[in-house]
Design a protein around this motif. Structure first.
Motif: not given
Length: 428
Positions: A371-390
């Motif tokens: 994970h790169a640009g991710t965070t948790m929101d209400g128990g779900k993983v959401v994107n939080d940046g430009g580059r999100v996953l590797g």
């Protein structure tokens, strides 16, 4: 042992994951971390730039080693402050981090140390840079093969490759006039455009001993076929066949050893990760830039292949004992990382879009989703940046590694997700 990894990107997830595999490590904390590090380590709600809070946390939790991931806190002197507080830290001092923090400093040092690099001119004022372009290339229609670079940190985006006078003047205006990269544009460099393939050679050093890692190849432009604007990196693979043993020896002798000596002579001794961004020209390898930390996304495929205990390596480097380390062991299989990005990146993008399919992707053999640009929101993983996953995979050959990585990519969904489809094709 307890370790604190500073940062919240894909590089830091890979570091935390690999360090956590060490039998010597009891707990890994990541500040601030992301949704992925929350699974493989323990997140701490402290910004990577909050020096007092990081030092206080390291002291109160009796952290045995701090590993600083991103360039900004390194340039800001986080390592100096941690060491002054008596906390063992892996990474360069603020003075040594200037090698990445200022392209003007880097280019001047390369020139002084006679390390091969492109010819360049540095400017403090946009008008002077524009005049230089107009004087050197008086015909508006003639080719202008130059690269215009903001001097300071710009998250990998402050480098603009130009082919015409119009493009060069526009790049200068973006950096100096529009201040697109903020204070990073207080100075700029105009250098000749080098032709060849790019490669990344990373080495770990304690200022005396240099341990070179297998060469990787990053993909900076946003789109397939190396088209579009530069990004922080859209994928990487390791090893790269364009750097053979002979080429690696040349890089060590002509680039890595001289830069370590040059930093020592400049009274800015370097310890940490030396990342040489190289252009392999017909005249041999030339330095495009130096970074002072693990590359992101190069870190991910590198650490997938590393068999030696990463904690042992970083601890030895921080203690100045790299010479006592046994040669590193590597998995013979190649590895590949595909970056999945948010819609609109590297320009503006929407955050908070729910990501699905992560568990299915991670369940594929020889795959790890960093994970790169991710965070948790209400128990779900959401994107939080430009580059999100590797999305990183291994295979018996590079084609099989690519097949596994893109098989995992297909499992992952969120609104607007995209990636390059040609990562590692240069290896064929």
């Amino acid at each position: 042992m307890k370790v604190l990894v500073v940062g919240g990107g894909g590089r830091e997830h890979a570091l935390a994951w690999k360090i956590g595999l060490s039998p010597r490590v009891q707990q890994v904390f990541v500040a601030p971390g992301n949704a992925g590090t929350a699974i493989d380590a323990t997140n701490v709600d402290i910004a990577a730039t909050d020096k007092p809070a990081i030092i206080a946390f390291a002291k109160s939790n009796q952290i045995d080693l701090v590993v600083v991931g991103p360039e900004a806190p390194l340039v800001d002197g986080l390592v100096d402050d941690l060491e002054e507080a008596g906390i063992l830290t892996f990474g360069p001092s603020a003075e040594a981090a200037e090698l990445e923090g200022s392209k003007v400093f880097c280019k001047n040092l390369l020139h002084t140390a006679n390390i091969p690099t492109a010819g360049f001119q540095a400017f403090r004022r946009g008008e002077d840079a524009s005049r230089y372009i107009k004087d050197r290339y008086p015909e508006p229609s003639e080719p202008v093969p130059v690269v215009v670079k903001a001097d300071g940190l710009a998250a990998g985006k402050g480098v603009i490759v130009c082919d015409s006078r119009e493009e060069a003047l526009d790049a200068i205006e973006r950096i100096c006039g529009d201040r697109e990269f903020g204070d990073a544009g207080n100075e700029l460099i105009i250098e000749e455009k080098l032709i060849g393939q790019e490669a990344s050679v990373l080495a770990i050093t304690d200022g005396e001993t240099i341990v070179t890692l297998p060469a990787a190849q990053d993909h900076k432009p946003a789109y397939d076929g190396d088209k579009g604007p530069n990004t922080g990196g859209m994928g990487a693979y390791c090893p790269t066949p364009i750097v053979d043993e002979e080429m690696m020896q040349k890089v060590e002798e002509e680039v890595l050893v001289p830069i370590v000596h040059a930093m020592k002579r400049a009274r800015k001794p370097f310890k940490g990760v030396l990342y040489a961004g190289l252009m392999l020209t017909p005249a041999g390898p030339k330095v495009l830039e130096f970074n002072v930390r693990f590359g992101d996304p190069e870190c991910q495929p590198l650490l997938m292949r590393l068999k030696t205990d990463l904690f042992d390596i970083l601890e030895a480097a921080a203690n100045g004992k790299l010479s006592e380390l046994e040669p590193l062991e590597w998995d013979d299989r190649p590895s590949l990382c595909v970056v999945m990005a948010s819609e609109g990146y590297p320009a503006s993008y929407e955050k908070g879009r729910v990501i699905t399919g992560l568990e299915a992707a991670d369940a594929i053999e020889d795959v790890k989703v960093f994970h790169a640009g991710t965070t948790m929101d209400g128990g779900k993983v959401v994107n939080d940046g430009g580059r999100v996953l590797g999305v990183t995979a291994m295979g018996d050959n590079i084609n099989l590694a690519k097949l596994q990585a893109y098989k995992a990519v297909k499992e992952i969904r969120w609104q607007g997700a995209w990636c390059r489809k040609d990562i590692s094709d240069k290896a064929r």
